[in-house]
Design an enzyme around this catalytic site. Structure first.
Site, mmCIF file in Angstrom:
data_model
loop_
_atom_site.group_PDB
_atom_site.id
_atom_site.type_symbol
_atom_site.label_atom_id
_atom_site.label_comp_id
_atom_site.label_asym_id
_atom_site.label_seq_id
_atom_site.Cartn_x
_atom_site.Cartn_y
_atom_site.Cartn_z
ATOM 1 N N HIS A 174 -9.646 1.872 0.135
ATOM 2 C CA HIS A 174 -9.424 2.500 1.442
ATOM 3 C C HIS A 174 -10.754 2.499 2.217
ATOM 4 O O HIS A 174 -11.758 3.011 1.712
ATOM 5 C CB HIS A 174 -8.993 3.961 1.283
ATOM 6 C CG HIS A 174 -7.573 4.142 0.858
ATOM 7 N ND1 HIS A 174 -7.084 3.683 -0.334
ATOM 8 C CD2 HIS A 174 -6.528 4.767 1.478
ATOM 9 C CE1 HIS A 174 -5.804 4.006 -0.436
ATOM 10 N NE2 HIS A 174 -5.433 4.659 0.646
ATOM 11 N N ASP A 191 2.391 6.961 2.209
ATOM 12 C CA ASP A 191 3.027 8.099 1.518
ATOM 13 C C ASP A 191 4.271 8.480 2.333
ATOM 14 O O ASP A 191 4.262 9.460 3.079
ATOM 15 C CB ASP A 191 2.063 9.291 1.471
ATOM 16 C CG ASP A 191 0.706 8.919 0.904
ATOM 17 O OD1 ASP A 191 0.593 8.804 -0.322
ATOM 18 O OD2 ASP A 191 -0.236 8.734 1.692
ATOM 19 N N GLU A 246 -10.080 3.792 7.554
ATOM 20 C CA GLU A 246 -8.989 4.687 7.977
ATOM 21 C C GLU A 246 -9.651 5.761 8.844
ATOM 22 O O GLU A 246 -9.166 6.088 9.925
ATOM 23 C CB GLU A 246 -8.300 5.312 6.750
ATOM 24 C CG GLU A 246 -7.134 6.242 7.089
ATOM 25 C CD GLU A 246 -6.531 6.924 5.836
ATOM 26 O OE1 GLU A 246 -7.191 6.904 4.770
ATOM 27 O OE2 GLU A 246 -5.426 7.504 5.941
ATOM 28 N N HIS A 264 1.185 5.111 -2.424
ATOM 29 C CA HIS A 264 0.644 5.969 -3.493
ATOM 30 C C HIS A 264 1.848 6.544 -4.229
ATOM 31 O O HIS A 264 2.704 7.178 -3.588
ATOM 32 C CB HIS A 264 -0.200 7.098 -2.899
ATOM 33 C CG HIS A 264 -1.357 6.603 -2.083
ATOM 34 N ND1 HIS A 264 -2.645 6.622 -2.553
ATOM 35 C CD2 HIS A 264 -1.413 6.062 -0.838
ATOM 36 C CE1 HIS A 264 -3.454 6.121 -1.625
ATOM 37 N NE2 HIS A 264 -2.731 5.777 -0.566
ATOM 38 N N HIS A 292 0.830 -1.213 0.000
ATOM 39 C CA HIS A 292 0.000 0.000 0.000
ATOM 40 C C HIS A 292 0.864 1.263 0.000
ATOM 41 O O HIS A 292 1.299 1.739 1.053
ATOM 42 C CB HIS A 292 -0.924 -0.021 1.237
ATOM 43 C CG HIS A 292 -1.919 1.088 1.294
ATOM 44 N ND1 HIS A 292 -3.289 0.867 1.376
ATOM 45 C CD2 HIS A 292 -1.783 2.437 1.290
ATOM 46 C CE1 HIS A 292 -3.923 2.021 1.414
ATOM 47 N NE2 HIS A 292 -3.023 3.003 1.378
#
Ligand code: HPA
Ligand code: ZN
Length: 329
Positions: free
Chosen positions: A192, A274, A195, A14, A12
């Site tokens: 997603h 990220d 979260e 981005h 996972h």
């Protein structure tokens, strides 16, 4: 134990979110784009909360304007990720940031990303696969071109479809068209959920979008019936603890539910999401898991095995990476 060279699998990330701030500043300078407000005094990305994070993220993406920009980005990201011991990585790629959802443009961007991934595989020994991503807060209609791009470019590299962005925008069922389209094209699915949303968001994501993996999923941690359902359906969670801590989805590492979920029998994996935004790397994630929950080598080997079993790659790649993990255990 030194974690930097320990082999790792992460599912996972981005792609644009892996861009170091200096890389984005360099592009901004070259193209004379003013994005000054998105950095703090130390040169890192600056954001107040999740919604602001998404705005800063999109501002950074305005500097990524051509396939060549994405080629350079992919190569730089894979060099850094491989330096942290990652041998297999999956990344979310967004047609919205690569030609605005236009299929012909997307093909050009994708070719550049794949070109860089192939170069990185040879140079740094890391394998990359891509998951095309719709951006939830752009709305259900805007996710359809992304799903079409995914369906049209499914192959060795593009192996999945997913959805990121503002989780509280709409309900999962509003996005079913895109997920149905991607499923019919034979793509693997993730989304997603949990979260920010609670158990009902995770439940509806499983029911209405038919995903085999959930991005984050920590909102399921206190719902025993939902945990049972996740286990029965063999759904794997892509947990990103460092991201959750920095974005304040949890109050801190000690209260992060990853250990509780794992101990309940849920298949959890660990990723960075990220990394430069959250001041993390896979090395740091492993170090914090050891420090916080006392996880040791066997636990990290088990994490890797869960991750490669749940990877959206072809079976030859899964076996090759699996063998590499075994050799280093
Ligand atoms: N969560 C949701 N959407 C995102 C993220 C994230 O961490 N990063 C980029 N898009
Ligand atoms: Zn994410």
């Amino acid at each position: 134990m030194s974690f930097k060279s320990f082999p790792k699998v992460e599912l996972h990330t981005h792609l644009e979110g892996c861009a170091p701030p200096a890389f984005i500043r360099g592009l901004a300078r070259e193209k004379k784009i003013d994005i000054g407000g998105i950095f703090d005094a130390d040169g890192g990305y600056a954001f107040r909360d999740f919604d602001h994070f998404l705005k800063v993220y999109e501002a950074a993406c305005t500097t990524l304007q051509t396939p060549e920009d994405f080629r350079r980005l992919t190569l730089a990201v894979l060099e850094e990720t491989a330096a942290n011991g990652v041998i297999y990585m999956e990344t979310f790629v967004s047609p919205d940031f690569c030609g605005g959802g236009d299929l012909a443009a997307w093909r050009d961007y994708l070719a550049a990303i794949v070109d860089a991934a192939d170069e990185a595989e040879t140079k740094f020994g890391i394998t990359l696969r891509g998951i095309v991503t719709g951006i939830r807060h752009f709305g259900p209609e805007a996710c359809k071109p992304a799903a079409r791009c995914a369906a049209e470019t499914k192959g060795r590299f593009i192996t999945g479809y997913g959805m990121a962005g503002g989780e509280m925008v709409g309900r999962p069922g509003d996005y079913a068209y895109s997920f149905d389209l991607a499923r019919e094209a034979g793509l693997n699915l993730t989304c997603h959920a949990g979260e920010w949303g609670g158990p009902s968001m995770v439940r509806e994501t499983i029911r209405d979008l038919g995903v085999s993996r959930i991005g984050h999923g920590i909102g399921a941690a206190d719902d025993h019936a939902l945990i049972d359902e996740i286990m029965e359906k063999d759904i794997v969670l892509e947990v990103c603890p460092g991201s959750n801590v920095v974005l304040k989805a949890v109050s801190g590492w000690p209260s992060h539910p990853i250990a509780k979920l794992r101990d309940a029998g849920v298949k959890v994996t660990v990723s960075t999401d990220d990394p430069p935004f959250f001041h993390t790397t896979m090395t740091k994630e492993f170090e914090m898991l050891q420090r916080t929950f006392g996880w040791e080598e066997d636990d990290f080997n088990a994490l890797n095995r869960t991750a490669i079993a749940a990877a959206f790659c072809d079976e030859d790649t899964r076996e090759r990476i699996g063998r590499q993990l075994e050799e280093t255990q």
